[in-house]
Design a protein around this motif. Sequence first.
Motif, mmCIF file in Angstrom:
data_model
loop_
_atom_site.group_PDB
_atom_site.id
_atom_site.type_symbol
_atom_site.label_atom_id
_atom_site.label_comp_id
_atom_site.label_asym_id
_atom_site.label_seq_id
_atom_site.Cartn_x
_atom_site.Cartn_y
_atom_site.Cartn_z
ATOM 1 N N TRP A 175 0.856 -1.176 0.000
ATOM 2 C CA TRP A 175 0.000 0.000 0.000
ATOM 3 C C TRP A 175 0.896 1.231 0.000
ATOM 4 O O TRP A 175 1.945 1.239 0.651
ATOM 5 C CB TRP A 175 -0.894 0.009 1.235
ATOM 6 C CG TRP A 175 -1.833 -1.159 1.323
ATOM 7 C CD1 TRP A 175 -1.496 -2.478 1.434
ATOM 8 C CD2 TRP A 175 -3.259 -1.127 1.304
ATOM 9 N NE1 TRP A 175 -2.627 -3.256 1.487
ATOM 10 C CE2 TRP A 175 -3.726 -2.458 1.408
ATOM 11 C CE3 TRP A 175 -4.190 -0.102 1.219
ATOM 12 C CZ2 TRP A 175 -5.070 -2.778 1.423
ATOM 13 C CZ3 TRP A 175 -5.539 -0.425 1.235
ATOM 14 C CH2 TRP A 175 -5.964 -1.745 1.333
ATOM 15 N N GLU A 193 1.237 5.518 0.556
ATOM 16 C CA GLU A 193 0.569 6.647 1.208
ATOM 17 C C GLU A 193 0.044 7.610 0.155
ATOM 18 O O GLU A 193 0.729 7.942 -0.813
ATOM 19 C CB GLU A 193 1.528 7.368 2.148
ATOM 20 C CG GLU A 193 0.839 8.434 2.996
ATOM 21 C CD GLU A 193 1.752 9.019 4.059
ATOM 22 O OE1 GLU A 193 1.247 9.320 5.151
ATOM 23 O OE2 GLU A 193 2.960 9.183 3.785
ATOM 24 N N TYR A 251 -3.594 5.375 3.186
ATOM 25 C CA TYR A 251 -2.883 4.507 2.254
ATOM 26 C C TYR A 251 -3.835 3.885 1.255
ATOM 27 O O TYR A 251 -4.987 3.595 1.580
ATOM 28 C CB TYR A 251 -2.147 3.400 3.021
ATOM 29 C CG TYR A 251 -0.973 3.934 3.794
ATOM 30 C CD1 TYR A 251 0.320 3.840 3.297
ATOM 31 C CD2 TYR A 251 -1.154 4.572 5.022
ATOM 32 C CE1 TYR A 251 1.397 4.353 3.995
ATOM 33 C CE2 TYR A 251 -0.078 5.086 5.727
ATOM 34 C CZ TYR A 251 1.194 4.971 5.206
ATOM 35 O OH TYR A 251 2.254 5.486 5.886
ATOM 36 N N GLN A 298 3.247 0.690 3.191
ATOM 37 C CA GLN A 298 2.884 -0.338 4.161
ATOM 38 C C GLN A 298 2.741 -1.656 3.421
ATOM 39 O O GLN A 298 2.411 -1.681 2.231
ATOM 40 C CB GLN A 298 1.542 -0.036 4.832
ATOM 41 C CG GLN A 298 1.531 1.168 5.720
ATOM 42 C CD GLN A 298 0.175 1.397 6.370
ATOM 43 O OE1 GLN A 298 -0.852 0.878 5.930
ATOM 44 N NE2 GLN A 298 0.162 2.186 7.438
#
Length: 145
Positions: free
Chosen positions: A12, A14, A21, A93
């Motif tokens: 993911w 941002e 995200y 992430q």
Amino acid sequence: MAKKLGNDYLLWVESSTSGTYNLVKGQQTLSISRDAGSIDTSTKDDAGYGTSAPGLKSLKISLDMIPNLPDANGYTRLESLCNVAPAVPFNIQIRKGGASGGNADVVFAGQVYGNLDSTEFGQNDAVKAKGAFSAAAAPTTDILG
């Protein structure tokens, strides 16, 4: 005991809204590697054996994709972050919850530098892209395992 499935782990990126995200669509293989440097601690007292201690870790993340467009908030956002010169760090992430993964599913979070290493336009094939990421700072979450 259930086995972990690679399909459940997705990257993911941002968004332009800090702390939010978006899933990058079209992901295939996501991999992460950590290499530790070595600090030589050998002395003449070590009876002919070299000794060492672990040094700084180097973090590399790679992502193989077949971009699934339109994906303005995922792939296109990632593309724009990776094509900035000079390079600027951005947050990613890795979540273990698949496409519906939420904040509770974050197993890796950190600031990285990114590069789209290659894009392949094969005859009778889907367009493929490869991304590579390196740590810009120590991860804030790293519980992959």
